[in-house]
Design an enzyme around this catalytic site. Structure first.
Site, short mmCIF file in Angstrom:
data_model
loop_
_atom_site.label_atom_id
_atom_site.label_comp_id
_atom_site.label_asym_id
_atom_site.label_seq_id
_atom_site.Cartn_x
_atom_site.Cartn_y
_atom_site.Cartn_z
N ALA A 1 0.87 -1.04 0.04
CA ALA A 1 0.07 -0.01 0.10
C ALA A 1 0.81 1.31 -0.05
O ALA A 1 2.25 1.17 0.21
CB ALA A 1 -0.86 0.09 1.31
N LYS A 2 0.36 2.26 -0.22
CA LYS A 2 0.84 3.63 -0.09
C LYS A 2 0.21 4.68 0.15
O LYS A 2 -1.22 4.70 -0.38
CB LYS A 2 1.73 3.91 -1.42
CG LYS A 2 2.94 4.60 -1.17
CD LYS A 2 4.14 4.15 -0.44
CE LYS A 2 5.41 4.89 -0.26
NZ LYS A 2 6.34 3.98 0.20
N GLY A 3 0.35 5.85 0.53
CA GLY A 3 -0.35 7.17 1.02
C GLY A 3 0.21 8.28 0.69
O GLY A 3 1.59 8.35 0.66
N ASP B 1 7.07 7.86 5.30
CA ASP B 1 8.00 8.10 3.85
C ASP B 1 8.66 9.53 3.75
O ASP B 1 8.45 10.26 4.91
CB ASP B 1 6.80 7.85 3.09
CG ASP B 1 7.42 7.53 1.55
OD1 ASP B 1 7.98 8.64 0.53
OD2 ASP B 1 7.65 6.27 1.07
#
Length: 424
Positions: A113-115, A154
């Site tokens: 996943a990434k946001g 991140d």
């Protein structure tokens, strides 16, 4: 230590298309059937939210936030949250897919996943960032969860933001839930060794690659593009083990010293200089792009996506590239780099030390028991070495680059898991 990264280059290629081109080549090599191919190429879920935030001057600004879950076949999805003006849905989709392959290549039971939130945290106060983070968390209550989707830091975020996410999520559930995020402060259940974990993984990958190329570490030269969290720790750890780091760079420019840069001195200078190397006198100032083409044994691009492109790939002179950043080499530059015989340790392998120790943090939170730094480092180093060897042997078996081999290892694991689970 927070990330301080250069901006992406102006002819930024579509990162999702770059990822998909490698995915397609690896899938063909594996003989992946259409059903599995179509499942794995598409994200499971894409979420876009509007985030109204009251600014310090009383005005209300609306920010756009994203969360993409690419896969949850192997387990709960895992991936960082970045705060940057360049955040967009294609970038987040690509980074989410990279996380799927990254977790699979190091054999961790996570999906990808990434946001991200499109904002400039450097122009926001701590209070504004906190309100933005809590607003984002509220919109993601149904997405986040220690058994569903686990955020991490991140670019532009760090332990502070993870603490706010954990707190907001815990308040909504009426109990402290440490395992909902990783990369937290130690006092909130963070793991020792997490801050330097990604850079440490880059170092382990570099030394494994040097062994294959029969490069003497004590006679090796290194250039590090991007002196943020990943690049600085990789440089420190490689210097400690005998390599000579001759060039480093950050948003302020690049610095070159053929006799070797004192990395500890550079780290201390940056810490005392508002987080940048501007004015650093430990090396000659050179153009940032020049660092990428220096004649060194090891080039570590540890900044942003697509810094090695068709425009400069021919001039890259390093014997090996160890990718500390996600996607630093564009898909169209791969053929040029490979034709030169340059060994590339790809991003989904080289920088997987971070997610490996994030996994350790999550395990410790679930157990309610803390590991020592020595145990964390020892287990992380073992996983990185074993993963490197697995990818290297796959590259030999299929006659492909290390990058495609890493995708083959990862896709094969996810595809087999999908088949055993019975498909959909």
């Amino acid at each position: 230590m927070s990330y301080v990264e250069p901006a992406p280059i102006k002819d930024h290629e579509n990162p999702f298309e770059s990822m998909m081109s490698r995915f397609h080549i690896a899938s063909q090599a594996l003989g992946l059937n259409d059903e599995v191919y179509n499942v794995l190429k598409n994200p499971v879920k894409q979420v876009i939210v509007s985030l109204p935030v009251t600014m310090d001057d009383g005005s209300i600004r609306v920010f756009e936030g994203y969360r993409v879950i690419h896969s949850n076949i192997l387990g709960p999805s895992k991936g960082g949250i970045r705060y940057d003006m360049g955040v967009n849905i294609d970038e987040v989709k690509a980074l989410a897919a990279w996380m799927t392959w990254k977790c699979a290549v190091v054999d961790i039971p996570y999906g990808g996943a990434k946001g991200g939130i499109r904002c400039n945290p450097r122009q926001m106060s701590s209070g504004e960032i906190e309100r933005l983070t809590r607003s984002y968390t509220q919109e993601m209550f149904s997405i986040f969860g220690p058994d569903r989707d686990i955020p991490a830091p991140d670019m532009g975020t760090g332990p502070r933001e993870m603490a706010w996410i954990m707190d907001e999520y815990s308040r909504a559930n009426g109990m402290t839930i440490n395992a909902v995020v990783t990369g937290k402060p130690i006092v909130l259940g963070g793991s020792t060794g997490r801050t330097e974990a990604t850079g440490r993984g880059v170092m382990v990958s570099a030394f494994a690659a040097m062994e294959k190329l029969k490069i003497n570490p004590y006679h090796s030269t290194v250039a590090v593009q991007g002196f943020g969290n990943v690049g600085s720790h990789a440089a420190l750890l490689m210097e400690e083990r005998g390599s000579k780091v001759v060039a480093i760079s950050d948003i302020s420019g690049a610095y070159y010293n053929p006799d070797g840069i004192n990395i500890q001195q550079a780290v201390e200078f940056r810490a005392a200089n508002n987080g940048t190397l501007a004015g650093f006198t430990g090396g000659e100032v050179i153009e940032g792009d020049e660092l990428l083409t220096l004649e060194v044994d090891i080039l570590i691009p540890a900044a942003m996506e697509d810094v090695i492109t068709v425009k400069n790939a021919e001039q890259v002179s390093a014997r090996m590239i160890v990718e500390g950043a996600n996607g630093p080499t564009s898909a169209r530059a791969d053929d040029i780099i490979n034709s030169k015989g340059t060994l590339v340790v790809p991003d989904i392998l080289a920088n997987a030390g971070g997610v490996t120790v994030s996994y350790f943090e999550w395990v410790q939170n679930r157990l309610g028991y803390k590991w020592t730094r020595d145990r964390v480092n020892r287990r992380s180093d073992r996983i990185m070495r074993e993963s490197f060897e697995r990818v290297y042997q796959t590259a030999v078996k299929y006659g492909v680059s290390m990058r495609i081999a890493a995708y083959i290892v990862a896709i094969d694991k996810v595809a087999n898991t999908y088949k055993f689970r019975g498909g959909f």
